[in-house]
Design a protein around this motif. Structure first.
Motif, PDB file in Angstrom:
ATOM      1  N   ALA A 131      29.684  40.293  45.365  1.00 39.30           N
ATOM      2  CA  ALA A 131      30.300  40.922  46.598  1.00 39.30           C
ATOM      3  C   ALA A 131      31.517  41.796  46.394  1.00 39.30           C
ATOM      4  CB  ALA A 131      30.499  39.914  47.755  1.00 39.30           C
ATOM      5  N   LEU A 132      32.423  41.252  45.563  1.00 41.88           N
ATOM      6  CA  LEU A 132      33.573  41.804  45.263  1.00 41.88           C
ATOM      7  C   LEU A 132      33.478  43.100  44.432  1.00 41.88           C
ATOM      8  CD1 LEU A 132      35.814  38.634  44.186  1.00 41.88           C
ATOM      9  CD2 LEU A 132      36.310  40.280  46.013  1.00 41.88           C
ATOM     10  N   GLU A 133      32.383  43.021  43.491  1.00 39.31           N
ATOM     11  CA  GLU A 133      32.074  44.142  42.643  1.00 39.31           C
ATOM     12  C   GLU A 133      31.554  45.392  43.532  1.00 39.31           C
ATOM     13  OE1 GLU A 133      28.853  43.419  39.698  1.00 39.31           O
ATOM     14  OE2 GLU A 133      30.638  42.425  38.854  1.00 39.31           O
ATOM     15  N   LYS A 134      30.961  44.871  44.639  1.00 41.96           N
ATOM     16  CA  LYS A 134      30.185  46.227  45.538  1.00 41.96           C
ATOM     17  C   LYS A 134      31.640  46.484  46.128  1.00 41.96           C
ATOM     18  CE  LYS A 134      25.404  44.901  45.598  1.00 41.96           C
ATOM     19  NZ  LYS A 134      25.139  43.509  45.831  1.00 41.96           N
ATOM     20  N   LEU A 135      32.346  45.497  46.838  1.00 35.77           N
ATOM     21  CA  LEU A 135      33.362  46.354  47.778  1.00 35.77           C
ATOM     22  C   LEU A 135      34.337  46.991  46.870  1.00 35.77           C
ATOM     23  CD1 LEU A 135      34.547  43.215  49.911  1.00 35.77           C
ATOM     24  CD2 LEU A 135      33.357  45.084  50.420  1.00 35.77           C
ATOM     25  N   LYS A 136      34.537  46.720  45.770  1.00 32.40           N
ATOM     26  CA  LYS A 136      35.439  47.302  44.680  1.00 32.40           C
ATOM     27  C   LYS A 136      34.944  49.035  44.695  1.00 32.40           C
ATOM     28  CE  LYS A 136      38.327  47.988  41.159  1.00 32.40           C
ATOM     29  NZ  LYS A 136      39.745  48.132  41.416  1.00 32.40           N
ATOM     30  N   LEU A 137      33.453  49.056  44.474  1.00 28.18           N
ATOM     31  CA  LEU A 137      32.931  50.521  44.540  1.00 28.18           C
ATOM     32  C   LEU A 137      33.615  51.418  45.658  1.00 28.18           C
ATOM     33  CD1 LEU A 137      29.431  49.850  43.816  1.00 28.18           C
ATOM     34  CD2 LEU A 137      31.022  50.395  42.357  1.00 28.18           C
ATOM     35  N   ASN A 138      33.752  50.826  46.999  1.00 25.24           N
ATOM     36  CA  ASN A 138      34.324  51.638  47.803  1.00 25.24           C
ATOM     37  C   ASN A 138      35.868  51.546  47.988  1.00 25.24           C
ATOM     38  OD1 ASN A 138      32.270  53.199  48.521  1.00 25.24           O
ATOM     39  ND2 ASN A 138      31.049  51.610  49.745  1.00 25.24           N
ATOM     40  N   ASP A 139      36.588  50.735  47.117  1.00 27.13           N
ATOM     41  CA  ASP A 139      37.920  50.522  47.527  1.00 27.13           C
ATOM     42  C   ASP A 139      38.438  50.363  46.189  1.00 27.13           C
ATOM     43  OD1 ASP A 139      40.333  49.691  48.329  1.00 27.13           O
ATOM     44  OD2 ASP A 139      39.624  48.180  49.730  1.00 27.13           O
ATOM     45  N   ILE A 145      41.752  44.463  43.625  1.00 25.51           N
ATOM     46  CA  ILE A 145      41.913  44.064  42.395  1.00 25.51           C
ATOM     47  C   ILE A 145      41.481  42.695  42.578  1.00 25.51           C
ATOM     48  CG2 ILE A 145      43.609  43.519  40.479  1.00 25.51           C
ATOM     49  CD1 ILE A 145      44.830  46.392  41.193  1.00 25.51           C
ATOM     50  N   TYR A 146      40.756  42.338  41.416  1.00 26.79           N
ATOM     51  CA  TYR A 146      40.477  40.890  41.228  1.00 26.79           C
ATOM     52  C   TYR A 146      40.115  40.372  39.827  1.00 26.79           C
ATOM     53  CZ  TYR A 146      35.642  42.410  40.967  1.00 26.79           C
ATOM     54  OH  TYR A 146      34.376  43.018  40.409  1.00 26.79           O
ATOM     55  N   GLU A 147      40.399  39.278  39.558  1.00 23.61           N
ATOM     56  CA  GLU A 147      40.090  38.932  38.366  1.00 23.61           C
ATOM     57  C   GLU A 147      39.641  37.087  38.544  1.00 23.61           C
ATOM     58  OE1 GLU A 147      44.134  37.548  35.925  1.00 23.61           O
ATOM     59  OE2 GLU A 147      43.441  39.776  35.873  1.00 23.61           O
ATOM     60  N   PRO A 148      38.799  36.572  37.674  1.00 25.63           N
ATOM     61  CA  PRO A 148      38.451  35.383  37.695  1.00 25.63           C
ATOM     62  C   PRO A 148      39.642  34.106  37.540  1.00 25.63           C
ATOM     63  CG  PRO A 148      37.425  36.322  36.124  1.00 25.63           C
ATOM     64  CD  PRO A 148      38.122  37.304  36.738  1.00 25.63           C
ATOM     65  N   GLU A 149      39.676  33.224  38.205  1.00 23.83           N
ATOM     66  CA  GLU A 149      40.664  32.342  38.256  1.00 23.83           C
ATOM     67  C   GLU A 149      40.160  30.731  38.339  1.00 23.83           C
ATOM     68  OE1 GLU A 149      44.863  32.716  40.434  1.00 23.83           O
ATOM     69  OE2 GLU A 149      43.463  31.596  41.850  1.00 23.83           O
ATOM     70  N   THR A 150      40.816  30.151  37.834  1.00 25.16           N
ATOM     71  CA  THR A 150      40.242  28.542  38.053  1.00 25.16           C
ATOM     72  C   THR A 150      41.300  27.618  38.450  1.00 25.16           C
ATOM     73  OG1 THR A 150      40.356  28.508  35.746  1.00 25.16           O
ATOM     74  CG2 THR A 150      38.490  27.732  36.713  1.00 25.16           C
ATOM     75  N   SER A 151      41.085  26.878  39.593  1.00 20.74           N
ATOM     76  CA  SER A 151      42.059  26.232  40.206  1.00 20.74           C
ATOM     77  C   SER A 151      41.632  24.690  39.899  1.00 20.74           C
ATOM     78  CB  SER A 151      42.107  26.430  41.847  1.00 20.74           C
ATOM     79  OG  SER A 151      42.572  25.256  42.348  1.00 20.74           O
ATOM     80  N   GLU A 152      42.555  24.025  39.725  1.00 21.48           N
ATOM     81  CA  GLU A 152      42.294  22.572  39.574  1.00 21.48           C
ATOM     82  C   GLU A 152      41.499  21.768  40.717  1.00 21.48           C
ATOM     83  OE1 GLU A 152      45.300  19.838  37.811  1.00 21.48           O
ATOM     84  OE2 GLU A 152      45.681  21.582  36.287  1.00 21.48           O
ATOM     85  N   ALA A 153      42.067  22.369  41.956  1.00 22.22           N
ATOM     86  CA  ALA A 153      41.693  21.683  43.266  1.00 22.22           C
ATOM     87  C   ALA A 153      40.311  22.389  43.796  1.00 22.22           C
ATOM     88  CB  ALA A 153      42.656  22.076  44.134  1.00 22.22           C
ATOM     89  N   LEU A 154      40.535  23.897  43.489  1.00 20.39           N
ATOM     90  CA  LEU A 154      39.362  24.541  44.191  1.00 20.39           C
ATOM     91  C   LEU A 154      38.120  24.993  43.323  1.00 20.39           C
ATOM     92  CD1 LEU A 154      41.366  26.594  46.519  1.00 20.39           C
ATOM     93  CD2 LEU A 154      40.415  24.581  47.228  1.00 20.39           C
ATOM     94  N   GLY A 155      38.279  24.756  41.914  1.00 21.79           N
ATOM     95  CA  GLY A 155      37.185  25.215  41.129  1.00 21.79           C
ATOM     96  C   GLY A 155      37.262  26.646  40.581  1.00 21.79           C
ATOM     97  N   PHE A 156      36.268  27.254  40.394  1.00 22.24           N
ATOM     98  CA  PHE A 156      36.195  28.688  40.048  1.00 22.24           C
ATOM     99  C   PHE A 156      36.243  29.901  41.244  1.00 22.24           C
ATOM    100  CE2 PHE A 156      34.056  26.438  36.625  1.00 22.24           C
ATOM    101  CZ  PHE A 156      34.680  26.862  35.723  1.00 22.24           C
ATOM    102  N   GLY A 157      37.004  30.680  41.202  1.00 17.53           N
ATOM    103  CA  GLY A 157      37.386  31.697  42.224  1.00 17.53           C
ATOM    104  C   GLY A 157      37.761  32.872  41.660  1.00 17.53           C
ATOM    105  N   PHE A 158      38.575  33.749  42.449  1.00 14.96           N
ATOM    106  CA  PHE A 158      39.154  34.839  41.981  1.00 14.96           C
ATOM    107  C   PHE A 158      40.476  35.028  42.467  1.00 14.96           C
ATOM    108  CE2 PHE A 158      34.544  35.518  41.784  1.00 14.96           C
ATOM    109  CZ  PHE A 158      34.588  36.243  40.670  1.00 14.96           C
TER     110      PHE A 158
END
Ligand code: GTP
Length: 598
Positions: free
Chosen positions: A315-323, A327-340
């Motif tokens: 979804a982020l990739e698709k939104l990025k196409l038009n916007d 900006i986004y990059e993968p990130e990991t949080s100890e509490a929340l797991g994998f995200g951006f």
């Protein structure tokens, strides 16, 4: 089309002064759309835009206008967004125009973005036509607004148009002024192609649709083009204009505004601000590009359910196409797991992206509190930028923390000066200037930390001035501040997603408020949950969520099964927005709690 019968213009205005309504009237008047086809505000195409009544993504449209001189003109209108978050997009559309309509509300007068947009237009050497709109309103005072335009902007208003976008009054006059005042585009038609990409969108069938303004030369279907930033070459598969839907015409000539498609599959290959040239006969130098977009605000986006990680990525990739500004990059949080970790132009931009991800892509997300980018000088003399408070090096390794500051311009009636100053002071602002406009209105200039602005400054400003103040700001640079990292521990574990960087003087108060708030938000569990706020090794506040005594089902003991199922169903529903962290369930609101604390 002869070049001297082309006019390229945009409309600049403060939010809600009637830009979109006026654009609709211009379309209607020139017959670009029959009234029947006309849905309200065609130029704001996105549903969300329509709902929130703000223009985000600009669009363009070509109007044919038979002027009083008996000649037909091609008018290209490029829409611009009105919200402060998107001012860089305004700059993009201005670069494609020779003139601008400056729309000012006849009852409200000049507001912060009116001024900001005028400066942008003057930077681009645009011919500005002042239009005083909403003259039909009972509170309209066009003479006062004229004086403001003269005093504050220093612009001659003798030829200012009085209009009502609602009734259509003045619309013909505006069109005549566009023809008479705005210069036709210059540029040599025989020169090699130079076209400015001022926007783009992604079409699943045609690839990237580049919105272009031809500065020199021409482009046509079948032509081999080269993108000057990347050097990549493509064959033009379609060229056309905006009516306002895409209409193929095969060729675009000097001065015209339109679109091209060239089977470009990757948006990176067609950057907004780039110059398109003829691959066989390339131009020597590209057009001046735009300033690079810098995200001002970052936050973490995490799927509630880890299974949705890949969907979120898509979804982020698709939104990025038009916007391109997302900006986004993968990130990991100890509490929340994998995200951006995502970067946005401002808070509104952030909210819009979140809403689109949830609505259009059906994602269930946890959003962490937004933060700005900090510059850290470590004790080793190294300078690093961090976009996530949890990445702050340990206190012993940090020599200096610098945070971004903005120069904020606030306009309000003089009665509210005290209230505005108080707010700015509370937000660590330093006073820079105060100027009186006509009719008892004031322009205040303050230097403020950006982080203080992103925490509900605008809403506060509005409520403390009964909606009368307007705000515009621009980044002014980084300055050292006495900042500390405030961590939140839940059941003995630091919840990294809740860490914030905050001014030392506010840390204790904020820490206390935050744990209190969290106590109210975290549901009772079967065990006791301590919530603590810490700075370094110091615990500065503590609250406890008591253990549950009763079981929800206890009430149903012996009761009927449907009731029991309903209760369980309800519980499940409530859990939807819960994130399991360790053995504690934390609701989505908890991650945003930092935002709503005063
Ligand atoms: P953004 O798209 O958010 O930048 O706002 P905008 O400047 O495009 O404003 P918009 O055209 O959406 O108009 C704002 C409100 O003012 C709407 O409710 C319009 O109906 C109203 N409005 C616009 N023009 C006139 C006018 O001439 N007279 C009156 N009475 N209302 C108007």
């Amino acid at each position: 089309w002869d070049q001297d019968r082309i006019r390229n213009f945009c409309i600049i205005a403060h939010i809600d002064h009637g830009k979109s309504t006026l654009a609709d009237r211009l379309l209607e008047y020139t017959g670009a759309l029959s009234e029947r086809e006309m849905t309200n505000q065609v130029l704001d195409q996105m549903d969300l835009e329509r709902e929130r009544g703000i223009t985000i993504k600009m669009q363009a449209v070509r109007l044919n206008y038979l002027a009083g001189d008996g000649r037909e003109y091609q008018l290209n209108l490029i829409d611009t967004p009105g919200h402060v978050d998107f001012s860089y997009e305004v700059s993009r559309s201005l670069a494609a125009c020779e003139g601008a309509l400056l729309v000012v509300d006849a009852a409200q007068g000049i507001e912060a973005q009116t001024l900001a947009n005028v400066y942008l237009a003057l930077d681009h050497n645009l011919e500005i036509i002042p239009v005083i709109n909403k003259i039909d309103l009972p509170g309209a005072d066009p003479e006062r607004v004229k004086r403001e335009i003269e005093d504050v902007i220093g612009m001659d208003t003798s030829e200012c148009v009085l209009a009502s976008a609602k009734s259509g009054e003045g619309v013909r006059n505006i069109l005549e002024k566009i023809v008479a005042k705005i210069p036709p585009p210059g540029g040599l038609s025989q020169a090699s192609l130079k076209a400015l990409v001022f926007d783009s969108h992604y079409d699943p069938y045609k690839g990237v649709i580049a919105y272009i303004r031809i500065i020199e030369g021409s482009v046509s279907k079948g032509m081999q083009i080269k993108m000057m930033a990347t050097g990549k070459e493509f064959e033009v598969s379609d060229a056309g204009i905006f009516r306002p839907t895409l209409l193929s015409v095969g060729e675009l000539r000097t001065g015209e505004v339109g679109f091209i498609a060239a089977g470009i599959k990757n948006v990176k290959d067609c950057q907004v601000g780039d110059t398109v040239t003829d691959a066989r006969r390339p131009a020597a130098v590209p057009l001046p590009g735009y300033r690079k977009v810098t995200p001002m605000v970052y936050c973490g986006l995490y799927p509630v359910d880890n299974i949705q990680y890949d969907d979120l990525k898509d979804a982020l990739e698709k939104l990025k196409l038009n916007d391109a500004s997302l900006i986004y990059e993968p990130e990991t949080s100890e509490a929340l797991g994998f995200g951006f970790r995502c970067g946005f132009l401002g808070l509104l931009h952030m909210e819009i992206i979140q809403e689109r991800l949830e609505r259009e892509y059906d994602l269930n997300l946890i959003t962490t509190a937004p933060n700005v980018v900090y510059q850290i000088t470590t004790t080793d003399g190294e300078v690093i930028e961090i976009d996530n408070p949890s990445k702050l090096p340990p206190a012993g390794k940090v020599e200096i923390i610098e945070e971004p500051f903005v120069k904020a311009i606030i306009m309000c009636p003089k009665d509210f000066v005290g209230a505005v100053m108080e707010l700015c002071q509370e937000r660590r602002g330093t006073f820079a200037d105060m100027e009186y406009m006509s009719a008892g209105r004031v322009i205040l200039t303050y230097n403020l930390p950006l982080s203080e602005i992103i925490f509900d400054f605008f809403d506060q400003l509005k409520s403390r001035t009964r909606g009368y103040a307007s705000l515009d700001y621009e980044l002014s640079g980084y300055k050292e501040s006495n900042l500390v990292k405030l961590d939140i521990m839940i059941a003995g574990e630091v919840l990294d997603a809740l860490s914030v960087i905050i001014h030392h003087d506010k840390a204790y108060y904020r820490g206390r408020q935050l744990v209190e708030k969290l106590r109210g938000l975290i549901p009772r569990h079967l065990f006791e949950i301590p919530i603590q706020a810490t700075i370094g090794n110091h615990i500065i506040a503590r609250e406890t969520v008591k253990a549950v005594r009763k079981n929800v089902l206890a009430k149903c003991y012996g009761g009927d099964i449907t009731r029991k199922r309903k209760l369980l169903e309800k519980q499940k529903e409530g859990k939807k927005r819960m994130k399991q962290v360790g053995n504690v369930e934390i609701p989505q609101e908890a991650f945003m709690a930092v935002l709503s604390i005063e």
